[in-house]
Design a protein around this motif. Structure first.
Motif, PDB file in Angstrom:
ATOM      1  N   LEU A  13       0.828  -1.209   0.000  1.00  0.00           N
ATOM      2  CA  LEU A  13       0.000   0.000   0.000  1.00  0.00           C
ATOM      3  C   LEU A  13       0.862   1.258   0.000  1.00  0.00           C
ATOM      4  CD1 LEU A  13      -2.783  -1.047   2.551  1.00  0.00           C
ATOM      5  CD2 LEU A  13      -2.980  -0.889   0.056  1.00  0.00           C
ATOM      6  N   TYR A  14       1.917   1.233   0.793  1.00  0.00           N
ATOM      7  CA  TYR A  14       2.822   2.385   0.857  1.00  0.00           C
ATOM      8  C   TYR A  14       3.483   2.629  -0.500  1.00  0.00           C
ATOM      9  CZ  TYR A  14       7.079   5.010   1.880  1.00  0.00           C
ATOM     10  OH  TYR A  14       8.098   5.927   1.855  1.00  0.00           O
ATOM     11  N   SER A  15       3.956   1.558  -1.139  1.00  0.00           N
ATOM     12  CA  SER A  15       4.646   1.690  -2.425  1.00  0.00           C
ATOM     13  C   SER A  15       3.697   2.157  -3.516  1.00  0.00           C
ATOM     14  CB  SER A  15       5.280   0.349  -2.815  1.00  0.00           C
ATOM     15  OG  SER A  15       6.237  -0.052  -1.858  1.00  0.00           O
ATOM     16  N   TYR A  16       2.485   1.616  -3.527  1.00  0.00           N
ATOM     17  CA  TYR A  16       1.520   2.003  -4.561  1.00  0.00           C
ATOM     18  C   TYR A  16       1.124   3.465  -4.397  1.00  0.00           C
ATOM     19  CZ  TYR A  16      -2.028   1.215  -8.107  1.00  0.00           C
ATOM     20  OH  TYR A  16      -2.753   1.259  -9.268  1.00  0.00           O
ATOM     21  N   HIS A  17       0.941   3.881  -3.158  1.00  0.00           N
ATOM     22  CA  HIS A  17       0.643   5.289  -2.896  1.00  0.00           C
ATOM     23  C   HIS A  17       1.814   6.165  -3.334  1.00  0.00           C
ATOM     24  CE1 HIS A  17      -0.745   8.945  -0.911  1.00  0.00           C
ATOM     25  NE2 HIS A  17       0.446   9.038  -0.342  1.00  0.00           N
ATOM     26  N   GLY A  18       3.030   5.682  -3.110  1.00  0.00           N
ATOM     27  CA  GLY A  18       4.210   6.438  -3.509  1.00  0.00           C
ATOM     28  C   GLY A  18       4.280   6.636  -5.011  1.00  0.00           C
ATOM     29  N   PHE A  19       3.878   5.623  -5.776  1.00  0.00           N
ATOM     30  CA  PHE A  19       3.876   5.759  -7.234  1.00  0.00           C
ATOM     31  C   PHE A  19       2.853   6.802  -7.673  1.00  0.00           C
ATOM     32  CE2 PHE A  19       1.934   4.676 -11.309  1.00  0.00           C
ATOM     33  CZ  PHE A  19       3.037   4.783 -12.138  1.00  0.00           C
TER      34      PHE A  19
ATOM     35  N   ARG B 157      23.347  -2.775 -18.213  1.00  0.00           N
ATOM     36  CA  ARG B 157      22.648  -1.981 -17.202  1.00  0.00           C
ATOM     37  C   ARG B 157      21.302  -1.435 -17.681  1.00  0.00           C
ATOM     38  NH1 ARG B 157      26.690  -0.483 -13.274  1.00  0.00           N
ATOM     39  NH2 ARG B 157      28.711  -1.268 -13.952  1.00  0.00           N
ATOM     40  N   TYR B 158      20.908  -1.789 -18.900  1.00  0.00           N
ATOM     41  CA  TYR B 158      19.673  -1.275 -19.497  1.00  0.00           C
ATOM     42  C   TYR B 158      18.550  -2.295 -19.346  1.00  0.00           C
ATOM     43  CZ  TYR B 158      16.450  -0.065 -23.344  1.00  0.00           C
ATOM     44  OH  TYR B 158      15.343   0.216 -24.097  1.00  0.00           O
ATOM     45  N   ARG B 159      17.377  -1.813 -18.952  1.00  0.00           N
ATOM     46  CA  ARG B 159      16.223  -2.681 -18.775  1.00  0.00           C
ATOM     47  C   ARG B 159      14.982  -2.001 -19.337  1.00  0.00           C
ATOM     48  NH1 ARG B 159      13.199  -3.094 -12.998  1.00  0.00           N
ATOM     49  NH2 ARG B 159      11.357  -4.251 -13.636  1.00  0.00           N
ATOM     50  N   LYS B 160      14.116  -2.773 -19.978  1.00  0.00           N
ATOM     51  CA  LYS B 160      12.808  -2.287 -20.413  1.00  0.00           C
ATOM     52  C   LYS B 160      11.739  -2.895 -19.515  1.00  0.00           C
ATOM     53  CE  LYS B 160      13.761  -1.602 -25.357  1.00  0.00           C
ATOM     54  NZ  LYS B 160      13.383  -2.039 -26.735  1.00  0.00           N
ATOM     55  N   ALA B 161      10.680  -2.147 -19.267  1.00  0.00           N
ATOM     56  CA  ALA B 161       9.600  -2.655 -18.425  1.00  0.00           C
ATOM     57  C   ALA B 161       8.280  -2.049 -18.881  1.00  0.00           C
ATOM     58  CB  ALA B 161       9.852  -2.307 -16.959  1.00  0.00           C
ATOM     59  N   TYR B 162       7.200  -2.701 -18.489  1.00  0.00           N
ATOM     60  CA  TYR B 162       5.865  -2.153 -18.715  1.00  0.00           C
ATOM     61  C   TYR B 162       5.309  -1.673 -17.380  1.00  0.00           C
ATOM     62  CZ  TYR B 162       6.161  -4.240 -23.321  1.00  0.00           C
ATOM     63  OH  TYR B 162       6.562  -4.555 -24.590  1.00  0.00           O
ATOM     64  N   LEU B 163       4.303  -0.832 -17.445  1.00  0.00           N
ATOM     65  CA  LEU B 163       3.757  -0.228 -16.236  1.00  0.00           C
ATOM     66  C   LEU B 163       2.770  -1.187 -15.569  1.00  0.00           C
ATOM     67  CD1 LEU B 163       4.279   2.371 -14.768  1.00  0.00           C
ATOM     68  CD2 LEU B 163       2.383   3.426 -15.990  1.00  0.00           C
ATOM     69  N   THR B 164       3.299  -2.314 -15.123  1.00  0.00           N
ATOM     70  CA  THR B 164       2.497  -3.302 -14.415  1.00  0.00           C
ATOM     71  C   THR B 164       2.363  -2.906 -12.947  1.00  0.00           C
ATOM     72  OG1 THR B 164       4.436  -4.611 -13.833  1.00  0.00           O
ATOM     73  CG2 THR B 164       3.360  -5.122 -15.941  1.00  0.00           C
ATOM     74  N   PHE B 165       1.553  -3.655 -12.234  1.00  0.00           N
ATOM     75  CA  PHE B 165       1.387  -3.407 -10.803  1.00  0.00           C
ATOM     76  C   PHE B 165       2.731  -3.489 -10.089  1.00  0.00           C
ATOM     77  CE2 PHE B 165       0.632  -5.066  -6.486  1.00  0.00           C
ATOM     78  CZ  PHE B 165      -0.197  -4.074  -5.984  1.00  0.00           C
ATOM     79  N   TRP B 166       3.539  -4.495 -10.438  1.00  0.00           N
ATOM     80  CA  TRP B 166       4.818  -4.684  -9.754  1.00  0.00           C
ATOM     81  C   TRP B 166       5.819  -3.593 -10.108  1.00  0.00           C
ATOM     82  CZ3 TRP B 166       4.322  -7.365  -5.707  1.00  0.00           C
ATOM     83  CH2 TRP B 166       3.421  -8.427  -5.667  1.00  0.00           C
ATOM     84  N   THR B 167       5.779  -3.127 -11.355  1.00  0.00           N
ATOM     85  CA  THR B 167       6.664  -2.020 -11.724  1.00  0.00           C
ATOM     86  C   THR B 167       6.293  -0.764 -10.942  1.00  0.00           C
ATOM     87  OG1 THR B 167       6.953  -2.916 -13.956  1.00  0.00           O
ATOM     88  CG2 THR B 167       7.511  -0.606 -13.631  1.00  0.00           C
ATOM     89  N   LYS B 168       4.991  -0.539 -10.776  1.00  0.00           N
ATOM     90  CA  LYS B 168       4.549   0.611  -9.979  1.00  0.00           C
ATOM     91  C   LYS B 168       5.058   0.502  -8.543  1.00  0.00           C
ATOM     92  CE  LYS B 168       0.331   1.410 -12.687  1.00  0.00           C
ATOM     93  NZ  LYS B 168      -1.151   1.395 -12.687  1.00  0.00           N
TER      94      LYS B 168
END
Length: 257
Positions: free
Chosen positions: A24-30, A176-187
């Protein structure tokens, strides 16, 4: 309450309650990062995309003068963009500080997972695949180029000769390069500060598929750059604006659509 029961309750708290609180803290932070409040300063720009495929960036005042004089090529597209500062009070300084610092890693968050539809089913994507793909490619190449320069200089400082330093820089950038999608875990990763910090740069694309509400560029905290555009074409134009504001240049001209 006996000691065993107290220990059991503590174990339950650690196993169940603490992780939920962290999520909850992390999601609010995003969410707070995407809505950081009133900026310390902001500046308005207009990106012009001409029918010949050229981009030009102007201040709002320069754009008004050009429009009044009729100097824009017929058929040009205009993108009004606001660049906001939350770190130093200067939008340009924020961008340079965020993009040109030396990081250990960088991640390009390409947008909502629906962006993957651009590979196989473009009609299912709520936007324009051509411009989203172009935006991702341009911003990734720009940041990779900056990373390579930084690690080339590090290689020279480590005593490598010119050729070895160049190869070292290329290898380090790739690793050192990474691609990601805006999933719940990335948030959660962004909200918790696991990525998007002084050691790990995160570039987040927010477009029509992510419910963007305006065209703006901002750095809500050290190591995080948010590029928000109401259309994917606007996102593409905003990357060109960033390149101009930080004085970044390509060999030749890569700012064609």
């Amino acid at each position: 309450m006996n000691q065993r029961r107290l220990v059991a309750l503590l174990v339950v708290f650690l196993i169940v309650v603490s992780p939920i609180g962290y999520v909850l803290y992390s999601y609010h932070g995003f969410n707070a990062l995407l809505n950081p409040g009133t900026p310390r300063a902001s500046a308005g720009y207009v990106v012009v995309y001409t029918p010949s495929g050229q981009f030009y960036t102007l201040s709002s005042e320069e754009s008004r003068k050009l429009l009044d004089s009729g100097g824009l090529p017929s058929g040009s597209k205009l993108f009004n963009v606001t660049v906001e500062s939350y770190l130093t009070g200067s939008p340009g300084v924020d961008l340079n500080l965020t993009l040109r610092s030396l990081y250990e890693h960088f991640t390009v968050v390409m947008g909502d997972p629906s962006v993957t539809n651009c590979e196989s089913s473009p009609v299912l994507y709520a936007g324009n695949c051509r411009y989203r793909v172009a935006t991702v490619s341009e911003v990734a190449a720009m940041v990779s180029s900056i990373f390579t320069t930084n690690y080339y200089l590090r290689g020279l400082q480590m005593g490598y000769d010119n050729a070895t330093a160049k190869q070292y820089a290329f290898n380090q950038t790739w690793l050192r390069y990474r691609k990601a999608y805006l999933t719940f875990w990335t948030k959660l990763e962004i909200g918790s500060g696991r990525i998007g910090n002084k050691d790990h740069l995160a570039i987040i694309l927010i477009g029509p598929a992510e419910n963007a509400v305006e065209n703006r560029i901002f750095t809500p905290r050290r190591g995080v750059l948010v590029i928000e555009g109401k259309t994917d074409e606007a996102l593409r134009a905003e990357v060109v604006l960033i390149e101009n504001l930080i004085g970044f240049s390509w060999p030749g001209n890569s700012t064609k659509g």
